[in-house]
Enzyme design. Structure first.
Site, PDB file in Angstrom:
ATOM      1  N   LYS A 231       0.821  -1.225   0.000  1.00  0.00           N
ATOM      2  CA  LYS A 231       0.000   0.000   0.000  1.00  0.00           C
ATOM      3  C   LYS A 231       0.849   1.266   0.000  1.00  0.00           C
ATOM      4  O   LYS A 231       2.052   1.242   0.249  1.00  0.00           O
ATOM      5  CB  LYS A 231      -0.987  -0.026   1.166  1.00  0.00           C
ATOM      6  CG  LYS A 231      -2.154  -0.976   0.834  1.00  0.00           C
ATOM      7  CD  LYS A 231      -3.347  -0.814   1.711  1.00  0.00           C
ATOM      8  CE  LYS A 231      -4.478  -1.699   1.175  1.00  0.00           C
ATOM      9  NZ  LYS A 231      -5.540  -1.905   2.137  1.00  0.00           N
ATOM     10  N   ARG A 265      -3.823  -9.886   4.557  1.00  0.00           N
ATOM     11  CA  ARG A 265      -4.209  -9.980   3.138  1.00  0.00           C
ATOM     12  C   ARG A 265      -3.023  -9.477   2.328  1.00  0.00           C
ATOM     13  O   ARG A 265      -2.645  -8.321   2.467  1.00  0.00           O
ATOM     14  CB  ARG A 265      -5.456  -9.120   2.904  1.00  0.00           C
ATOM     15  CG  ARG A 265      -5.993  -9.137   1.489  1.00  0.00           C
ATOM     16  CD  ARG A 265      -7.193  -8.199   1.376  1.00  0.00           C
ATOM     17  NE  ARG A 265      -7.743  -8.211   0.030  1.00  0.00           N
ATOM     18  CZ  ARG A 265      -7.249  -7.503  -0.974  1.00  0.00           C
ATOM     19  NH1 ARG A 265      -6.187  -6.733  -0.814  1.00  0.00           N
ATOM     20  NH2 ARG A 265      -7.821  -7.574  -2.165  1.00  0.00           N
TER      21      ARG A 265
HETATM   22  N1  HH2 Z   1      -7.303  -3.691   0.469  1.00  0.00           N
HETATM   23  C1  HH2 Z   1      -7.542  -3.723  -0.856  1.00  0.00           C
HETATM   24  C2  HH2 Z   1      -8.631  -4.436  -1.350  1.00  0.00           C
HETATM   25  N2  HH2 Z   1      -9.431  -5.139  -0.550  1.00  0.00           N
HETATM   26  N3  HH2 Z   1      -9.985  -5.868   1.647  1.00  0.00           N
HETATM   27  C3  HH2 Z   1      -9.766  -5.856   2.944  1.00  0.00           C
HETATM   28  N4  HH2 Z   1     -10.552  -6.557   3.781  1.00  0.00           N
HETATM   29  N5  HH2 Z   1      -8.724  -5.155   3.502  1.00  0.00           N
HETATM   30  C4  HH2 Z   1      -7.893  -4.425   2.732  1.00  0.00           C
HETATM   31  O1  HH2 Z   1      -6.988  -3.780   3.305  1.00  0.00           O
HETATM   32  C5  HH2 Z   1      -8.100  -4.395   1.315  1.00  0.00           C
HETATM   33  C6  HH2 Z   1      -9.187  -5.149   0.796  1.00  0.00           C
HETATM   34  C7  HH2 Z   1      -6.631  -3.026  -1.782  1.00  0.00           C
HETATM   35  O2  HH2 Z   1      -5.681  -3.925  -2.351  1.00  0.00           O
HETATM   36  P1  HH2 Z   1      -5.771  -4.545  -3.839  1.00  0.00           P
HETATM   37  O3  HH2 Z   1      -6.924  -5.488  -3.919  1.00  0.00           O
HETATM   38  O4  HH2 Z   1      -4.489  -5.122  -4.223  1.00  0.00           O
HETATM   39  O5  HH2 Z   1      -5.996  -3.287  -4.763  1.00  0.00           O
HETATM   40  P2  HH2 Z   1      -7.250  -2.781  -5.558  1.00  0.00           P
HETATM   41  O6  HH2 Z   1      -8.293  -2.443  -4.540  1.00  0.00           O
HETATM   42  O7  HH2 Z   1      -6.738  -1.578  -6.300  1.00  0.00           O
HETATM   43  O8  HH2 Z   1      -7.713  -3.905  -6.426  1.00  0.00           O
END
Ligand code: HH2
Length: 421
Positions: A231, A265
């Protein structure tokens, strides 16, 4: 309703690892792999690799949650999600698949297709139908804080004017509220994993404070997951793009584990599993040493018992509206035992702290009183009546009211009762 522990029997033992799989064209952290997860064949191989590296579950998302990402209509999200979900489930990888969505209809379609859990970054906030849908579907859920309001720019000022420094008490209250909302909708406590929501609606400094003070922010007794992998918090410290934030991600996974996270995660599953294996071994050794110090009593000295942050809901308060709905009360109890206690190493030789918690619960959930001072006294008297004959020679009860009707940001309002006075 399925609980998290039924789905993941190791929950609460080692720190579990949720592997990220994005069926999106625009996820912030995917680097050169961005967009590839839309292809079911690629997604299956990516999921398989994560499972081989030790992932305990796979989290599949079809809408980016990064600050500023465009909202994806339901039909488009399902069009991206379902073919990938079905392909991953057909591959029978041996771990459950959760679906990262805040939309009730998407959650429902995904569960019908075989998803075992739902990950709602908005903590039931964004889609008013989500809470009842999850209760009806009977699947466990991750409920995150702050993902419902759209990301705030990392350097934006605090959202509450004048709230400088750490909004720790506010986060804690909001997480309590998410938990209560879920319970009121009929979701079982064991089916909830809370998530502090790193990067969701929080400024750069706030994310560091949140990570530093997880133990205060997360309501005690409720397992939680932390998603800090790759992040912006790490990017701002290391000046590296998301795909080069491995070391920072590992540091945060280890710190989360140290603060008691049940799961993390992550994008980089193998390195995280190895880092956590070491971190968990250190944690376990610490617990062992503590137990050795605390155990085997009965020779000399006197022991004490402490229960902190017991969370129950009641209707206490001097204002009429406080009697209408349930609100949270946190109770700390400290018991001093007579010299020579515990007499041996059996439960009957000391005070059963489960019985203490049940008694406190009965009083908090019982007849309302106006003042928290009265509530503390009522709990204290009940404990004395029950346990004074079992070697308790003193006790202190502290009742906190995290949703006290104050029109200012505050850390705590509490009342204390002691015996002997
Ligand atoms: N962070 C992201 C997405 N989903 N879910 C939970 N429960 N907690 C988190 O911190 C969280 C999440 C962001 O990461 P990523 O899926 O890699 O990115 P994007 O939202 O741009 O797909």
């Amino acid at each position: 309703m399925t609980t998290w522990r039924q789905l993941l029997p190791d929950l609460g033992g080692r720190t579990l690892v949720m592997g990220v799989l994005n069926a999106t064209p625009d996820s912030f952290a995917d680097g050169p792999d961005r967009g590839r997860g839309l292809d079911p064949g690629w997604a299956v191989e990516r999921a398989r690799a994560m499972v081989e590296e030790g992932a305990d579950l796979i989290d599949l998302g079809a809408e980016s949650t990064r600050p500023g990402a465009a909202a994806v209509p339901e039909e488009e999200e399902l069009r991206r999600l379902l073919p990938v979900l079905r392909a991953v489930l057909r591959a029978r990888l041996g771990v459950p698949v959760s679906v990262d969505t805040y939309k009730a209809r998407v959650a429902e379609a995904a569960v019908e297709a075989g998803a075992a859990a739902v990950n709602d970054v908005s903590g039931l906030e964004r889609d008013p139908a989500m809470a009842a849908t999850l209760a009806r579907l009977g699947v466990p859920a991750v409920l995150a804080h702050g993902g419902g309001r759209g990301g705030r720019a990392p350097d934006a000022p605090p959202p509450v004017p004048g709230e400088v420094g750490a909004p720790v008490a506010r986060w804690r209250l909001e997480l309590d509220r998410i938990f209560r909302h879920a319970l009121e909708a009929g979701i079982e406590p064991g089916a909830i994993l809370l998530d502090p929501g790193i990067g969701f609606g929080k400024g750069a400094e706030e994310n560091l404070v949140l990570l530093a003070r997880l133990e205060e922010v997360m309501p005690p007794g409720i397992p939680f997951l932390v998603g800090a992998s790759r992040k912006g918090t790490i990017g701002r410290l290391l000046h590296e793009p998301p795909e080069a934030r491995l070391e920072g991600s590992l540091a945060l996974a280890v710190l989360a584990a140290r603060a008691g996270a049940a799961a993390v995660r992550v994008h980089d599953v193998g390195p995280t599993v190895r880092a956590l294996r070491v971190a968990d071994a250190v944690r376990a050794a610490g617990r062992g040493a503590g137990a050795a110090r605390g155990g085997g009593g009965g020779e000399t000295g006197a022991a004490g018992l402490e229960l902190r942050g017991l969370l129950f809901y009641g209707r206490h308060g001097a204002r009429a509206y406080e009697r209408e709905g349930l609100h949270p009360f946190r109770v700390d109890v400290r018991l001093a035992l007579e010299a020579g206690r515990p007499a041996g190493d059996r439960l009957g030789d000391s005070v059963d702290y489960g019985a203490v918690a049940r008694l406190v619960r009965g009083v908090v959930e019982g007849e309302p009183v106006n003042l928290i001072e009265s509530l503390a006294a009522r709990i204290g008297r009940a404990l004395v009546a029950r346990f004074a004959g079992q070697g308790v020679r003193g006790l202190e009860v502290r009742v906190h009211k995290p949703e006290a009707p104050l029109h200012h940001p505050f850390e705590d309002v509490a009342a204390t009762w002691r015996w002997p006075a």
